[in-house]
Design an enzyme around this catalytic site. Structure first.
Site, PDB file in Angstrom:
ATOM      1  NE  ARG A  19      -3.816  -4.478  -1.629  1.00 12.75           N
ATOM      2  CZ  ARG A  19      -3.557  -3.777  -2.849  1.00 12.75           C
ATOM      3  NH1 ARG A  19      -4.254  -2.577  -2.894  1.00 12.75           N
ATOM      4  NH2 ARG A  19      -2.586  -4.058  -3.755  1.00 12.75           N
ATOM      5  CG  ASN A  37      -1.987  -2.012   0.302  1.00 13.59           C
ATOM      6  OD1 ASN A  37      -2.425  -2.982   1.148  1.00 13.59           O
ATOM      7  ND2 ASN A  37      -1.178  -2.665  -0.690  1.00 13.59           N
TER       8      ASN A  37
END
Ligand SMILES: [Zn+2]
Ligand SMILES: [Zn+2]
Length: 757
Positions: A19, A37
């Site tokens: 990320r 996520n």
């Protein structure tokens, strides 16, 4: 014209800094939107000019973090909303799951620097980590991979750690196990029933304990280790007594390449693997055969791993400050062949008698051993024990099963496996299931992995051995398994690894497995054609007088072979065997003397003769010792293993080879030359059958599997003989060639809907 895209990336994309990488890449390319996520993988909403979106996607594909592994990358259009910035959104759970859990990562360079720097707030802090390193699989309970679902949930981040965690430009941005001395886990020392000290003082005392020649139990990443000074004979002897392992090699751990270089050869490739983020044990060749002889007696190599956690690094730092410069023995904390110990209470019960125990309070959720690999003669990494650092990485299948399948593997060196669409997950090394504790470990890991992967197997596959515990465990889990022959599963594991769908030849050179004729197989040549498997060749059958006990008393196999070929009188001169006649009677009257075609047992018998040794204290001890002394080049004439036709199949007949070996023994031929003649001779026979089958069936693909391929000299000779013959040779590479690959092969057999002719 700006537009908006939805991007879903699945695979190993959580817990590997994905990320923050997406965030940085978005900012760099002037992209607005968000990343989050989900249990389906990483979800990205990206808005921007088309050319920026294009380069954003390209960067995502090309520059993904090294520990990530992308299995699918889906892009579709979304409605453009004109978002103003790019941010990281809180995780959400979704029903379909295809994100994978990352494997544990060895400490990275930057974190190693942090703990060495006396001005850093993490100076000597044993739980330092970041998005590039640290615990993953060992601490995760369920997906998505976020702190509340890990064993770090009980530690609340302090303001300084939380600031790092929130800052996308920081290396610890969204590092789930992020911690520091103020807020994170602690180490402490358990001595004689009490916790006597903690933090640095505990590690200091632990180090003193090692220096004074004692054994230290130390909690690591996937379980406990037992550590001691490899040059202290008394310490090693005590460790061997405790583990009931009189000769089996131990592994070493080091923080420093120079110590390794002094005693061992290490190639560039080996060095890369030792210091990789997977950090397995790598077997390295000794510069002199008597080096580390307490650690790996009578072998030419020893396993070495790096100090892969900050705790290990701090321990070594303190040892160095105390002028203790050697590597350490670092072996799994368990009794012989039992699962590695993972919990503090368990450890206190087991190891208190050994001395102090270095504990910590970060719970280990998933128990996992160190992995063991070697680099072969052709610079390929080969895996012997697949565990920490490699699990739970998946193998990509060429197509997906309609419903998830479970495979329970074999009983020795067990691993089990699941499919999830096109992904094949093979569990960590479980061990030998005849030990009840390992059976429990099997069930514990099955439940945890099933939950973690949200796998929902509808059917199961097991080994066809009627007495296998792995099969009864599958039944006890509610399955009615389909059965696959052991060596066919070996063969299919290689097909699975290389996504082979076409006709091919399979060669399983192995220990033992239950054959379709009820005999014990172990040197099998198959042809796979139009979804059918045909057994085409094997070893000449011989008896195992006493059955299983032959593993530990390999001279029995030698007696059996000698008897079969009328060479028995040769034995009288070599071994004074009182038992010889009794055994011959057993064979003659077929009393507890099952028939086998096992290559592993043939290796046992020849090694026994070559080395003049009767007994084995661990699996394949004598073959490993014989392999150690086998030269790669020699002008000696190899033993001839004749190929004979027996009804519908070809047989390798060891008669002439054995007669020559007895003659060599009589003439005092050196052990290393005899070892060469055996290894090269047997490899030649196997190659000859491969060539015959390839020609007769017009097939170029050959898959090799089985425990004997861990014998480096045999594999080397075989590959050399076959390499310029216009054949495609495939070996196990992501999975072990030993029984650790069986579960994957079972699944692939079922997936291909193959049958046995
Ligand atoms: Zn790091
Ligand atoms: Zn903190």
């Amino acid at each position: 014209m700006p537009s908006s895209k939805k991007i879903i990336i699945s695979g190993t994309v959580q817990g590997v800094g994905f990320r923050p990488f997406v965030w940085r890449t978005a900012v760099k390319n002037n992209i607005k939107g968000f990343v989050s996520n989900t249990s389906a993988g990483v979800f990205i909403k990206a808005e921007g000019e088309n050319k920026d979106l294009k380069s954003f996607v390209e960067d995502l594909r090309k520059q993904a973090p090294p520990a990530s592994k992308i299995s699918s990358f889906e892009i579709s259009d979304l409605k453009y909303e004109g978002l103003k910035n790019f941010y990281i959104k809180k995780s959400k759970e979704s029903k379909t799951i295809s994100a994978s859990v990352p494997a544990d990562l060895a400490i990275c360079k930057a974190c190693a620097e942090d703990i060495k720097d006396s001005k850093n707030r993490r100076y000597e802090y044993p739980f330092t980590n970041c998005t590039d390193c640290g615990p993953r699989f060992t601490i995760v309970e369920k997906l998505p991979y976020d702190r509340p679902f890990t064993s770090m949930k009980k530690f609340k981040m302090c303001p300084s750690c939380f600031k790092e965690y929130k800052d996308p430009s920081n290396r610890r941005f969204h590092a789930q196990p992020n911690a520091c001395p103020v807020c994170g886990p602690k180490v402490f020392l358990w001595e004689e029933g009490n916790i006597t000290c903690e933090n640095k003082e505990a590690i200091e005392k632990a180090a003193d304990n090692i220096i004074s020649g004692n054994i230290l139990a130390i909690k690591g990443l996937g379980g406990f280790h037992l550590a001691c000074d490899p040059f202290n004979f008394k310490a090693v002897k005590r460790l061997r007594d405790f583990k009931d392992r009189p000769f089996k090699p131990f592994a070493l751990m080091t923080d420093d390449l120079n110590t390794v270089n002094k005693y061992l050869h290490i190639s560039k490739k080996e060095e890369e693997i030792v210091f990789s983020s997977k950090a397995p044990i790598v077997t390295l060749k000794k510069k002199k055969n008597n080096y580390f002889n307490y650690v790996s007696p009578n072998l030419d190599s020893v396993g070495v791993m790096s100090a892969y956690t900050p705790l290990h690094l701090v321990l070594f730092k303190i040892l160095r400050e105390k002028k203790f410069l050697s590597p350490l023995i670092m072996t799994s904390g368990n009794h012989r062949d039992e699962p590695i110990t993972k919990d503090n209470e368990e450890a206190v019960k087991l190891f208190s008698s050994l001395g102090p125990i270095l504990l910590h309070n970060r719970p280990i959720h998933n128990r996992i051993d160190d992995s063991l690999v070697y680099v072969d003669e052709f610079s390929q990494e080969r895996i012997i024990r697949r565990a920490r650092g490699y699990v739970p990485d998946f193998i990509s299948l060429p197509f997906s099963a309609k419903k998830d399948i479970f495979a329970s593997g074999a009983d020795i060196k067990n691993s089990f496996a699941f499919t999830r669409k096109k992904e094949l997950f093979v569990s960590q090394y479980i061990g030998d299931l005849d030990d009840r504790n390992n059976s429990n470990f099997f069930c514990e890991t099955y439940k945890k992995t099933k939950k973690l992967l949200k796998a929902n197997p509808a059917s199961a596959v097991s080994d066809s051995h009627p007495g296998y515990r792995s099969s009864s465990l599958a039944s006890s889990l509610g399955f009615k398994p389909q059965f696959v022959q052991h060596h066919i599963a070996h063969f299919f594991s290689v097909m699975a690894e290389h996504s082979i769908l076409n006709d091919c030849i399979g060669v399983s050179i192995d220990g033992t497995g239950y054959g379709t004729d009820g005999k014990i197989w172990g040197c099998e040549f198959f042809v796979y054609r139009n979804n059918k498997v045909y057994r085409k060749a094997s070893l000449e059958e011989f008896c195992l007088p006493g059955g299983e006990i032959c593993l530990w008393e390999p001279y029995r196999i030698l007696v059996s072979l000698a008897y079969k070929f009328g060479l028995g009188e040769n034995l009288n001169k070599i071994f004074k065997l009182k038992e010889k006649e009794v055994m011959e009677k057993m064979i003659e009257n077929k009393i507890n003397s099952p028939l086998t075609t096992s290559a592993g047992r043939l290796f046992d018998a020849f090694s026994c003769l070559i080395l003049d040794k009767k007994y084995s204290t661990y699996e394949a001890q004598l073959p490993m010792e014989a392999e150690s002394i086998c030269p790669k080049i020699s002008s000696a004439e190899p033993y001839n293993f004749e190929i004979v036709k027996d009804k519908n199949i070809l047989r390798i007949c060891p008669k002439e080879a054995l007669a020559k070996a007895f003659k060599d023994k009589k003439n005092n031929t050196s052990q290393d030359i005899m070892s060469y003649k055996f290894h090269f001779g047997f490899a030649s026979a196997v190659s000859e059958i491969c060539l015959l089958l390839a020609k007769e069936n017009k097939i170029e693909n050959i898959c090799f599997s089985g425990g004997c391929f861990q014998n480096r000299k045999f594999s080397y000779f075989l590959t050399n003989i076959l390499k310029n013959k216009k054949l495609n040779l495939y070996f196990n590479s992501k999975l072990p060639s030993n029984d650790g690959c069986i579960s994957a092969g079972q699944i692939y057999f079922k997936l291909l809907k193959a049958t046995i002719a």
